[in-house]
Write an enzyme that holds these catalytic residues in place. Sequence first.
Site, short mmCIF file in Angstrom:
data_model
loop_
_atom_site.label_atom_id
_atom_site.label_comp_id
_atom_site.label_asym_id
_atom_site.label_seq_id
_atom_site.Cartn_x
_atom_site.Cartn_y
_atom_site.Cartn_z
N GLN A 1 -10.31 6.95 -67.81
CA GLN A 1 -9.72 5.72 -67.26
C GLN A 1 -9.04 6.04 -65.93
O GLN A 1 -8.32 7.02 -65.81
CB GLN A 1 -8.67 5.20 -68.26
CG GLN A 1 -7.46 4.53 -67.65
CD GLN A 1 -7.63 3.04 -67.51
OE1 GLN A 1 -8.40 2.42 -68.24
NE2 GLN A 1 -6.91 2.45 -66.58
N ARG B 1 -7.30 3.95 -62.17
CA ARG B 1 -7.10 2.81 -61.30
C ARG B 1 -6.88 3.28 -59.86
O ARG B 1 -6.52 2.50 -59.00
CB ARG B 1 -5.89 1.97 -61.75
CG ARG B 1 -4.62 2.74 -61.93
CD ARG B 1 -3.43 1.83 -62.22
NE ARG B 1 -2.43 1.91 -61.18
CZ ARG B 1 -1.43 2.77 -61.16
NH1 ARG B 1 -1.30 3.65 -62.14
NH2 ARG B 1 -0.56 2.75 -60.17
N HIS C 1 -9.83 12.40 -56.77
CA HIS C 1 -9.85 13.56 -55.87
C HIS C 1 -10.29 14.79 -56.65
O HIS C 1 -10.72 14.69 -57.80
CB HIS C 1 -8.47 13.74 -55.24
CG HIS C 1 -8.04 12.55 -54.43
ND1 HIS C 1 -8.71 12.15 -53.30
CD2 HIS C 1 -7.03 11.65 -54.62
CE1 HIS C 1 -8.12 11.07 -52.79
NE2 HIS C 1 -7.11 10.74 -53.59
N ASP D 1 1.55 10.62 -67.86
CA ASP D 1 2.07 9.28 -67.54
C ASP D 1 0.95 8.24 -67.47
O ASP D 1 0.86 7.48 -66.51
CB ASP D 1 2.86 9.31 -66.24
CG ASP D 1 3.75 8.08 -66.06
OD1 ASP D 1 4.11 7.47 -67.08
OD2 ASP D 1 4.05 7.72 -64.91
N ALA E 1 -1.06 5.08 -67.49
CA ALA E 1 -0.71 3.66 -67.29
C ALA E 1 0.78 3.46 -67.08
O ALA E 1 1.33 2.39 -67.40
CB ALA E 1 -1.20 2.82 -68.47
N ARG F 1 6.63 -26.21 -41.47
CA ARG F 1 6.92 -27.47 -42.15
C ARG F 1 6.13 -28.63 -41.52
O ARG F 1 5.64 -29.51 -42.22
CB ARG F 1 8.43 -27.77 -42.05
CG ARG F 1 9.26 -27.06 -43.07
CD ARG F 1 9.26 -27.79 -44.39
NE ARG F 1 10.06 -27.13 -45.41
CZ ARG F 1 10.22 -27.61 -46.63
NH1 ARG F 1 9.62 -28.73 -46.99
NH2 ARG F 1 10.95 -26.97 -47.51
N ARG G 1 10.45 -25.64 -51.85
CA ARG G 1 10.82 -24.55 -50.95
C ARG G 1 10.04 -23.29 -51.27
O ARG G 1 9.55 -22.60 -50.37
CB ARG G 1 12.33 -24.27 -51.06
CG ARG G 1 13.21 -25.35 -50.47
CD ARG G 1 14.66 -24.96 -50.55
NE ARG G 1 15.53 -25.99 -50.02
CZ ARG G 1 16.80 -25.81 -49.75
NH1 ARG G 1 17.36 -24.64 -49.96
NH2 ARG G 1 17.53 -26.80 -49.27
N ILE H 1 14.03 -19.91 -43.72
CA ILE H 1 15.31 -19.55 -44.34
C ILE H 1 15.05 -18.64 -45.53
O ILE H 1 15.69 -17.62 -45.69
CB ILE H 1 16.08 -20.81 -44.77
CG1 ILE H 1 16.50 -21.61 -43.53
CG2 ILE H 1 17.30 -20.45 -45.61
CD1 ILE H 1 17.14 -22.95 -43.84
N ALA H 2 14.08 -19.00 -46.37
CA ALA H 2 13.68 -18.20 -47.54
C ALA H 2 14.89 -17.75 -48.35
O ALA H 2 15.21 -16.56 -48.42
CB ALA H 2 12.84 -17.01 -47.11
#
Length: 573
Positions: free
Chosen positions: A196, A198, A202, A292, A294, A436, A450, A476-477
Amino acid sequence: MTDLIAPHGGQLKILYLPSADAAEEKVRAVDYVSWDLTQRQLCDIELLLNGGFSPLEGFLDRADYERVVEEMRLADGTLWPIPITLDVTREFAEGLAVGDKVALRDPEGLLIAVLDVAEIWEPDRRAEGLGVFGTDDAAHPGVHYLFHQAHPVCLGGRLHGLSEPVHYDFNHLRMTPEQLRERFAKAGWRRVVAFQTRNPMHRAHVELTFRAAKQVEANLLINPVVGMTKPGDVDHFSRVRCYEHVLKKYPEQTTMLSLLPLAMRMGGPREAMWHALIRKNHGCTHFIIGRDHAGPGSNSNGESFYGPYEAQELVERYSDEIGIEVVPFRMMVYVKQRAEYAPVTEVHDDESVLNISGTEFRRRMREGLEIPEWFGYREVVEELRRTYPPKSKQGFTIFFTGLSGSGKSTIANAVMVKLMELGGRRVTLLDGDLVRKHLSSELGFSKEHRDLNIKRIGFVAGEITKNGGVALCAPIAPYTETRRSVRQMVEETGGGFLEIHIATPLEECERRDRKGLYAKARAGLIKNFTGIDDPYEVPENPELRIDTTDCTPDEAAQQIILKLEHTGYISLR
């Protein structure tokens, strides 16, 4: 539904209707209410329908869901570690009743399957996070999805498959569990070990998989995930091209490459068990689990969510019940004296090791630095450089956030002029007022609107960044979660993202108010005005924070230009 029994993996539940029945159901489905599947739901339904999620026959009902969350088992006691649910909006669910049928469609409207609604219920997302991921920390991408992206209501019930999800890429490498079993049988592969991944592969990965196959006397299946992975991962198009290069490094007729349309949850130990069950369904007899497996990285305190070999331990504990043998591996390192890779546990005290972490590899790629031959194959590195050029050639987004009147637009304009003066990239300013007017004119100022306005800005910025340009955004966020979503949208394109907090105090913003907006808000004439009767959530870790009280626009713009040089996106020398 078909139950297929094959030499590899036991019983396989295929949920597609026979062609004649499917044709009739498609006619009837015109009258069913329709739900457009999300990207994650599309991944899930593909593996439900083709048997990859056997023994499941549809989306979980409450009883199955709750026992999976608490005990890693379905209601009947069958081992299953990850909830597979169909989440929908509350508004959609209110129009349904148990016994209804729902037409499930892809974003283009293609009818994929019909769901017999057996239950309508609301899950406990916090309990799911704690049970499945062992945490309610939103720094975990699986928990973040539950808290901020998943819809509040779930539909449980049996599926009837009508059409296979459409893919236009790498179709010669997309094999269903049934097809892969047939390929194994035809090739005479009785023992198959699955790997497996993702990430790009290498030299260490090749050495690990080669050793694993040799150790258990099995053929090798490289089975990368091409559905949904962790935000920020290398896109699957680039990765698959890399896998095709790597495939040539193995002896002929020993190794096969097949793509898995899985939506990962980054669930560590539970996810590893899930991956093992899926590979059993695809006909594999062994499954490699490394360090480690996933794992999603670090939590909010900078600590790993899971122990390095916790996944190995959990899956080995249940390997007999799963029906697949675990091949555990420690981290592989390059031993300088031997000029070869070895598990870190086999390195002698008098030997020195070389290793490049994923973080260091990405840094070297971003900055155009050399990748040693002992670490990566030349063809793979060149492929990745095509997709991820050095920072100085990448697009990037500068996202200004701050109160109305803080100086965002003025500074953004100054930065735009300075970047255009330097040349080398197209620069686009996405000012809040202009967006806008031209992109979000129908939206109001509720929190929902918003958020939608800011996400539209993020989408456009991502497209600009993806194509090597510079997007300057100056809304503004006010909300932390929305800003995080925009960062994720942009970073997923492979470009850079810099958040600039224009931290001008509210008192100074009011003093500058040319349009009298603050005065009107104070008088109650304007509702939901940021900083007055609607909150502004201050960014915790922006790339740069500027207070313009005693700072001219030109000085502020120069700070940003120097930050861009420091991070490698531009060169002033």
